[in-house]
Design a protein around this motif. Structure first.
Motif, PDB file in Angstrom:
ATOM      1  N   GLY A  11       0.821  -1.207   0.000  1.00 60.57           N
ATOM      2  CA  GLY A  11       0.000   0.000   0.000  1.00 60.57           C
ATOM      3  C   GLY A  11       0.856   1.259   0.000  1.00 60.57           C
ATOM      4  N   ALA A  12       1.769   1.361  -0.954  1.00 59.63           N
ATOM      5  CA  ALA A  12       2.710   2.478  -0.993  1.00 59.63           C
ATOM      6  C   ALA A  12       2.144   3.673  -1.765  1.00 59.63           C
ATOM      7  N   TYR A  13       2.565   4.858  -1.351  1.00 60.86           N
ATOM      8  CA  TYR A  13       2.149   6.082  -2.028  1.00 60.86           C
ATOM      9  C   TYR A  13       3.262   7.106  -1.925  1.00 60.86           C
ATOM     10  N   ALA A  14       3.213   8.117  -2.803  1.00 65.10           N
ATOM     11  CA  ALA A  14       4.333   9.047  -2.904  1.00 65.10           C
ATOM     12  C   ALA A  14       3.960  10.508  -2.685  1.00 65.10           C
ATOM     13  N   SER A  15       2.714  10.778  -2.347  1.00 61.96           N
ATOM     14  CA  SER A  15       2.313  12.164  -2.108  1.00 61.96           C
ATOM     15  C   SER A  15       1.385  12.232  -0.896  1.00 61.96           C
ATOM     16  N   HIS A  16       1.113  13.440  -0.449  1.00 61.96           N
ATOM     17  CA  HIS A  16       0.246  13.597   0.721  1.00 61.96           C
ATOM     18  C   HIS A  16      -1.226  13.398   0.390  1.00 61.96           C
ATOM     19  N   LEU A  17      -1.549  13.268  -0.883  1.00 61.45           N
ATOM     20  CA  LEU A  17      -2.922  12.988  -1.327  1.00 61.45           C
ATOM     21  C   LEU A  17      -3.932  14.015  -0.803  1.00 61.45           C
ATOM     22  N   ASP A  18      -3.470  15.244  -0.626  1.00 62.60           N
ATOM     23  CA  ASP A  18      -4.319  16.327  -0.112  1.00 62.60           C
ATOM     24  C   ASP A  18      -4.887  16.040   1.279  1.00 62.60           C
ATOM     25  N   ASP A  19      -4.205  15.183   2.031  1.00 61.14           N
ATOM     26  CA  ASP A  19      -4.604  14.897   3.406  1.00 61.14           C
ATOM     27  C   ASP A  19      -3.794  15.803   4.335  1.00 61.14           C
ATOM     28  N   GLU A  20      -4.472  16.544   5.184  1.00 62.22           N
ATOM     29  CA  GLU A  20      -3.813  17.525   6.044  1.00 62.22           C
ATOM     30  C   GLU A  20      -2.770  16.888   6.971  1.00 62.22           C
ATOM     31  N   ILE A  21      -3.072  15.766   7.554  1.00 61.32           N
ATOM     32  CA  ILE A  21      -2.120  15.102   8.460  1.00 61.32           C
ATOM     33  C   ILE A  21      -0.885  14.639   7.690  1.00 61.32           C
ATOM     34  N   GLU A  22      -1.107  14.039   6.538  1.00 64.06           N
ATOM     35  CA  GLU A  22       0.027  13.602   5.712  1.00 64.06           C
ATOM     36  C   GLU A  22       0.855  14.811   5.261  1.00 64.06           C
ATOM     37  N   ARG A  23       0.186  15.893   4.928  1.00 69.90           N
ATOM     38  CA  ARG A  23       0.890  17.106   4.508  1.00 69.90           C
ATOM     39  C   ARG A  23       1.778  17.619   5.640  1.00 69.90           C
ATOM     40  N   LYS A  24       1.237  17.638   6.855  1.00 74.56           N
ATOM     41  CA  LYS A  24       1.995  18.132   8.010  1.00 74.56           C
ATOM     42  C   LYS A  24       3.166  17.227   8.386  1.00 74.56           C
ATOM     43  N   SER A  25       3.103  15.964   7.983  1.00 72.98           N
ATOM     44  CA  SER A  25       4.182  15.032   8.343  1.00 72.98           C
ATOM     45  C   SER A  25       5.526  15.465   7.768  1.00 72.98           C
ATOM     46  N   GLY A  26       5.494  16.161   6.636  1.00 66.91           N
ATOM     47  CA  GLY A  26       6.738  16.599   6.005  1.00 66.91           C
ATOM     48  C   GLY A  26       7.382  15.558   5.104  1.00 66.91           C
ATOM     49  N   TYR A  27       6.862  14.346   5.103  1.00 64.48           N
ATOM     50  CA  TYR A  27       7.445  13.278   4.286  1.00 64.48           C
ATOM     51  C   TYR A  27       7.383  13.584   2.796  1.00 64.48           C
ATOM     52  N   PHE A  28       6.461  14.414   2.404  1.00 64.24           N
ATOM     53  CA  PHE A  28       6.214  14.622   0.983  1.00 64.24           C
ATOM     54  C   PHE A  28       6.635  16.015   0.515  1.00 64.24           C
ATOM     55  N   ASP A  29       7.446  16.692   1.314  1.00 64.44           N
ATOM     56  CA  ASP A  29       7.854  18.052   0.980  1.00 64.44           C
ATOM     57  C   ASP A  29       8.826  18.123  -0.197  1.00 64.44           C
ATOM     58  N   GLY A  30       9.630  17.112  -0.369  1.00 58.53           N
ATOM     59  CA  GLY A  30      10.611  17.116  -1.456  1.00 58.53           C
ATOM     60  C   GLY A  30      10.341  16.012  -2.450  1.00 58.53           C
ATOM     61  N   ASP A  31      11.140  16.007  -3.499  1.00 60.60           N
ATOM     62  CA  ASP A  31      11.019  14.947  -4.494  1.00 60.60           C
ATOM     63  C   ASP A  31      11.629  13.654  -3.956  1.00 60.60           C
ATOM     64  N   TRP A  32      11.074  12.533  -4.370  1.00 54.02           N
ATOM     65  CA  TRP A  32      11.624  11.234  -4.002  1.00 54.02           C
ATOM     66  C   TRP A  32      12.858  10.967  -4.853  1.00 54.02           C
ATOM     67  N   ASN A  33      13.875  10.425  -4.230  1.00 52.77           N
ATOM     68  CA  ASN A  33      15.088  10.066  -4.958  1.00 52.77           C
ATOM     69  C   ASN A  33      15.015   8.571  -5.273  1.00 52.77           C
ATOM     70  N   TRP A  34      14.231   8.261  -6.291  1.00 52.58           N
ATOM     71  CA  TRP A  34      13.972   6.862  -6.645  1.00 52.58           C
ATOM     72  C   TRP A  34      15.269   6.098  -6.910  1.00 52.58           C
ATOM     73  N   GLU A  35      16.176   6.724  -7.616  1.00 58.99           N
ATOM     74  CA  GLU A  35      17.426   6.042  -7.981  1.00 58.99           C
ATOM     75  C   GLU A  35      18.238   5.673  -6.739  1.00 58.99           C
ATOM     76  N   LYS A  36      18.284   6.558  -5.775  1.00 61.23           N
ATOM     77  CA  LYS A  36      19.034   6.292  -4.538  1.00 61.23           C
ATOM     78  C   LYS A  36      18.411   5.120  -3.773  1.00 61.23           C
ATOM     79  N   VAL A  37      17.090   5.064  -3.727  1.00 61.31           N
ATOM     80  CA  VAL A  37      16.421   3.949  -3.059  1.00 61.31           C
ATOM     81  C   VAL A  37      16.748   2.650  -3.782  1.00 61.31           C
ATOM     82  N   GLN A  38      16.672   2.671  -5.110  1.00 57.14           N
ATOM     83  CA  GLN A  38      16.999   1.468  -5.894  1.00 57.14           C
ATOM     84  C   GLN A  38      18.425   1.010  -5.606  1.00 57.14           C
TER      85      GLN A  38
END
Length: 103
Positions: A12-39
């Motif tokens: 159940g993975a996702y990459a944006s805050h999905l316009d959810d206020e709590i997810e937005r406040k978490s800060g996890y989605f403030d920057g771009d994901w570095n997909w290559e680094k994770v790989q």
């Protein structure tokens, strides 16, 4: 500091805050994901060792959002039509997935 991982399993993975206020406040989605680094951090035999489970009927995560993660990570996407948000108490698909990663 980064720690090399043997592999990664996402459910159940996702990459944006999905316009959810709590997810937005978490800060996890403030920057771009570095997909290559994770790989690179979970590579085995020169290929990403990443499995992602996603269901098209997930009531919380749009399918397009789950595809963003799968495509960004080049994950082995295990797609379902009937698993919702994988909140069942039994997840029989998980053990074979782990075994497939360690072969």
């Amino acid at each position: 500091m980064y720690y090399k991982l043997f592999g990664l399993i996402l459910v159940g993975a996702y990459a944006s805050h999905l316009d959810d206020e709590i997810e937005r406040k978490s800060g996890y989605f403030d920057g771009d994901w570095n997909w290559e680094k994770v790989q690179q951090n979970c590579t085995r035999d020169n290929a990403p060792n990443i499995i992602q489970f996603g269901s098209k009927d997930d009531p919380f995560l749009p399918w397009d959002e789950q595809l963003v993660v799968a495509e960004g990570l080049k994950a082995d996407l295990r797609a379902y039509d009937d698993k919702g948000h994988f909140q069942q108490s039994c997840f029989p698909e998980l053990v074979p997935a782990v075994k497939s990663m360690i072969k």
